[in-house]
Design a protein around this motif. Structure first.
Motif, PDB file in Angstrom:
ATOM      1  N   ILE A  94       0.841  -1.204   0.000  1.00 29.69           N
ATOM      2  CA  ILE A  94       0.000   0.000   0.000  1.00 29.69           C
ATOM      3  C   ILE A  94       0.873   1.248   0.000  1.00 29.69           C
ATOM      4  O   ILE A  94       0.615   2.218  -0.728  1.00 29.69           O
ATOM      5  N   ALA A  95       1.941   1.227   0.780  1.00 27.19           N
ATOM      6  CA  ALA A  95       2.838   2.373   0.836  1.00 27.19           C
ATOM      7  C   ALA A  95       3.515   2.615  -0.503  1.00 27.19           C
ATOM      8  O   ALA A  95       3.636   3.759  -0.967  1.00 27.19           O
ATOM      9  N   VAL A  96       3.962   1.527  -1.147  1.00 27.76           N
ATOM     10  CA  VAL A  96       4.653   1.650  -2.435  1.00 27.76           C
ATOM     11  C   VAL A  96       3.751   2.297  -3.475  1.00 27.76           C
ATOM     12  O   VAL A  96       4.158   3.204  -4.206  1.00 27.76           O
ATOM     13  N   PHE A  97       2.499   1.849  -3.555  1.00 29.03           N
ATOM     14  CA  PHE A  97       1.586   2.412  -4.554  1.00 29.03           C
ATOM     15  C   PHE A  97       1.008   3.758  -4.125  1.00 29.03           C
ATOM     16  O   PHE A  97       0.314   4.407  -4.909  1.00 29.03           O
ATOM     17  N   SER A  98       1.296   4.174  -2.896  1.00 28.73           N
ATOM     18  CA  SER A  98       0.944   5.519  -2.437  1.00 28.73           C
ATOM     19  C   SER A  98       2.123   6.471  -2.590  1.00 28.73           C
ATOM     20  O   SER A  98       2.119   7.583  -2.041  1.00 28.73           O
ATOM     21  N   ARG A  99       3.156   5.993  -3.312  1.00 30.99           N
ATOM     22  CA  ARG A  99       4.363   6.778  -3.602  1.00 30.99           C
ATOM     23  C   ARG A  99       5.194   7.087  -2.357  1.00 30.99           C
ATOM     24  O   ARG A  99       5.893   8.095  -2.295  1.00 30.99           O
ATOM     25  N   VAL A 100       5.102   6.220  -1.358  1.00 30.33           N
ATOM     26  CA  VAL A 100       5.966   6.330  -0.183  1.00 30.33           C
ATOM     27  C   VAL A 100       7.191   5.460  -0.422  1.00 30.33           C
ATOM     28  O   VAL A 100       7.078   4.296  -0.795  1.00 30.33           O
ATOM     29  N   ARG A 101       8.363   6.013  -0.249  1.00 34.03           N
ATOM     30  CA  ARG A 101       9.589   5.276  -0.496  1.00 34.03           C
ATOM     31  C   ARG A 101       9.946   4.420   0.715  1.00 34.03           C
ATOM     32  O   ARG A 101      10.070   4.927   1.833  1.00 34.03           O
ATOM     33  N   VAL A 102      10.053   3.123   0.479  1.00 33.79           N
ATOM     34  CA  VAL A 102      10.484   2.201   1.528  1.00 33.79           C
ATOM     35  C   VAL A 102      11.721   1.467   1.032  1.00 33.79           C
ATOM     36  O   VAL A 102      11.863   1.212  -0.165  1.00 33.79           O
ATOM     37  N   GLY A 103      12.606   1.130   1.926  1.00 33.03           N
ATOM     38  CA  GLY A 103      13.839   0.439   1.540  1.00 33.03           C
ATOM     39  C   GLY A 103      14.235  -0.593   2.571  1.00 33.03           C
ATOM     40  O   GLY A 103      13.730  -0.601   3.697  1.00 33.03           O
ATOM     41  N   MET A 104      15.138  -1.458   2.178  1.00 32.62           N
ATOM     42  CA  MET A 104      15.636  -2.489   3.075  1.00 32.62           C
ATOM     43  C   MET A 104      17.080  -2.784   2.675  1.00 32.62           C
ATOM     44  O   MET A 104      17.333  -3.388   1.639  1.00 32.62           O
ATOM     45  N   PRO A 105      18.060  -2.330   3.462  1.00 34.46           N
ATOM     46  CA  PRO A 105      19.474  -2.528   3.098  1.00 34.46           C
ATOM     47  C   PRO A 105      19.882  -3.988   3.175  1.00 34.46           C
ATOM     48  O   PRO A 105      19.241  -4.799   3.854  1.00 34.46           O
ATOM     49  N   ASP A 106      20.980  -4.304   2.486  1.00 31.88           N
ATOM     50  CA  ASP A 106      21.443  -5.691   2.423  1.00 31.88           C
ATOM     51  C   ASP A 106      21.783  -6.250   3.806  1.00 31.88           C
ATOM     52  O   ASP A 106      21.513  -7.419   4.085  1.00 31.88           O
ATOM     53  N   TRP A 107      22.365  -5.425   4.678  1.00 29.22           N
ATOM     54  CA  TRP A 107      22.771  -5.945   5.988  1.00 29.22           C
ATOM     55  C   TRP A 107      21.560  -6.355   6.824  1.00 29.22           C
ATOM     56  O   TRP A 107      21.623  -7.306   7.602  1.00 29.22           O
ATOM     57  N   LEU A 108      20.437  -5.655   6.637  1.00 27.34           N
ATOM     58  CA  LEU A 108      19.246  -6.009   7.397  1.00 27.34           C
ATOM     59  C   LEU A 108      18.620  -7.289   6.833  1.00 27.34           C
ATOM     60  O   LEU A 108      18.115  -8.131   7.589  1.00 27.34           O
ATOM     61  N   ARG A 109      18.660  -7.459   5.513  1.00 25.95           N
ATOM     62  CA  ARG A 109      18.193  -8.709   4.907  1.00 25.95           C
ATOM     63  C   ARG A 109      19.034  -9.878   5.426  1.00 25.95           C
ATOM     64  O   ARG A 109      18.502 -10.943   5.744  1.00 25.95           O
ATOM     65  N   THR A 110      20.349  -9.662   5.492  1.00 33.74           N
ATOM     66  CA  THR A 110      21.253 -10.711   5.974  1.00 33.74           C
ATOM     67  C   THR A 110      20.901 -11.122   7.397  1.00 33.74           C
ATOM     68  O   THR A 110      20.830 -12.312   7.726  1.00 33.74           O
ATOM     69  N   MET A 111      20.667 -10.138   8.260  1.00 35.83           N
ATOM     70  CA  MET A 111      20.302 -10.445   9.642  1.00 35.83           C
ATOM     71  C   MET A 111      19.002 -11.228   9.712  1.00 35.83           C
ATOM     72  O   MET A 111      18.860 -12.175  10.504  1.00 35.83           O
ATOM     73  N   ALA A 112      18.026 -10.860   8.870  1.00 37.45           N
ATOM     74  CA  ALA A 112      16.742 -11.561   8.875  1.00 37.45           C
ATOM     75  C   ALA A 112      16.920 -13.019   8.474  1.00 37.45           C
ATOM     76  O   ALA A 112      16.335 -13.919   9.080  1.00 37.45           O
ATOM     77  N   PHE A 113      17.744 -13.284   7.445  1.00 39.73           N
ATOM     78  CA  PHE A 113      17.976 -14.658   7.009  1.00 39.73           C
ATOM     79  C   PHE A 113      18.691 -15.463   8.105  1.00 39.73           C
ATOM     80  O   PHE A 113      18.369 -16.631   8.341  1.00 39.73           O
ATOM     81  N   ILE A 114      19.675 -14.842   8.758  1.00 41.59           N
ATOM     82  CA  ILE A 114      20.397 -15.534   9.833  1.00 41.59           C
ATOM     83  C   ILE A 114      19.455 -15.866  10.984  1.00 41.59           C
ATOM     84  O   ILE A 114      19.445 -16.987  11.510  1.00 41.59           O
TER      85      ILE A 114
END
Length: 347
Positions: A37-57
């Motif tokens: 919903i945020a993306v299609f409301s033109r709100v910029r959201v991001g997720m850096p690689d280090w945070l993705r890595t932590m989530a997978f671990i």
């Protein structure tokens, strides 16, 4: 940092809303829906690689610490269902590919890569070296995952009997030093397998390391929910952020094609899961989650949210992921060369 903070805040709010409403798998589905919903409301959201890595671990740690000697005893039934899983993967790919070609007139490379169940990053990488329409492939893959995360928890909750013999009742780790040891060893194992180029190494390494610590008695219990909930939110926002590359008009137009592909894949997965449940003596809700053609991370984290055996689901999703990662390059090249469709840029 601002986009990351925005994404995490929006994902947490969505997860909290779904949790208050009593929706199954709230932190994953809620954060995903809020991010879209945020993306299609033109709100910029991001997720850096280090945070993705932590989530997978952390997800690997959660899966590994859920392994017990009782899990090892039950694993004698797994080869049967894994064999049916492999057949189901082939059937899902073939059926969805035939649907996209015959019903929508897609070319062979686009239909093939849009139909492969799982291993999204590798699928897109391989598709980019062919004449496949990358936007159609990406949209089809993302929408199937969207529907799986949004609808599958409710389906499984409805199908599961009130007294499920494989519902988790494991206690959580209580000691701070146990948690520190667990995270340190698991992180090192994850980076080691990633360095060795092992498929899904960042998740497989922590899974194996934490399972070893659990089975050896060094630690006892699962990792706390303070690890699982943030991993849910990060993963949900990651899924939602993939739609930032599409306009809402493209998303809306692709919903019918994507939903049709999702239904075909789900029906075949349900058939395979039903056969596996019959021959292995496992609950249908559990085999269905393990057979569902989503991502390794999303399906495993859903197992925790639905209180199903994450070791079983994680093992099957890992087999599917590694089989696709190891066999898909040669298999897709062979199929496309036979059909004269290999080569080109697919821009």
């Amino acid at each position: 940092m601002r986009d990351t903070a925005t994404g995490l805040a929006i994902g947490t709010a969505g997860g909290l809303a779904f949790w208050l409403l009593g929706i199954p798998a709230p932190w994953l589905a809620g954060s995903m829906m809020a991010a879209i919903i945020a993306v299609f409301s033109r709100v910029r959201v991001g997720m850096p690689d280090w945070l993705r890595t932590m989530a997978f671990i952390f997800l690997g740690i959660q899966t590994g610490t859920a392994v017990s000697w009782d899990t090892v005893d039950r694993a004698i039934h797994w080869p049967i269902s894994i064999a049916f899983l492999c057949l189901t993967v082939v059937a899902v790919t073939w059926a969805c590919m035939a649907y996209y070609i015959r019903r929508h007139g897609w070319d062979v490379p686009t239909a093939l890569f849009a139909s492969l169940p799982g291993a999204l990053s590798l699928t897109l990488l391989l598709a980019s070296s062919t004449t496949a329409d990358m936007r159609r492939v990406t949209i089809a893959q993302c929408i199937r995952l969207f529907f799986l995360v949004a609808a599958l928890p409710t389906v499984i909750t409805w199908l599961r009997p009130p007294e499920d013999p494989l519902t988790m009742t494991l206690s959580q780790i209580g000691g701070l030093w146990d948690i520190v040891l667990l995270v340190a060893v698991s992180t090192a194992a994850g980076y080691a397998l990633e360095w060795l180029k092992v498929p899904a190494g960042l998740m497989l390494g922590p899974m194996l390391a934490s399972a070893a610590l659990e089975l050896s008695g060094v630690i006892s219990g699962t990792a706390p929910m303070s690890i699982l909930i943030p991993a849910n939110v990060v993963l949900g926002v990651m899924i939602g952020a993939r739609f930032s590359h599409f306009t809402f008009a493209e998303f809306r137009a692709a919903l019918v094609e994507g939903f049709s592909g999702f239904l075909i894949a789900l029906v075949i997965a349900m058939a395979g899961a039903g056969v596996a449940a019959y021959f292995s003596g496992l609950p249908f809700a559990l085999t269905l989650l393990a057979f569902s053609p989503g991502g390794l991370d999303a399906m495993t984290i859903m197992a925790f949210s639905l209180n199903l055996d994450p070791a079983y689901v994680g093992a099957h999703q890992m087999v599917r992921y590694m089989a696709l990662a190891l066999l898909m390059p040669a298999a897709t090249a062979y199929v496309l060369k036979r059909m004269g469709a290999y080569g080109g840029s697919g821009a």
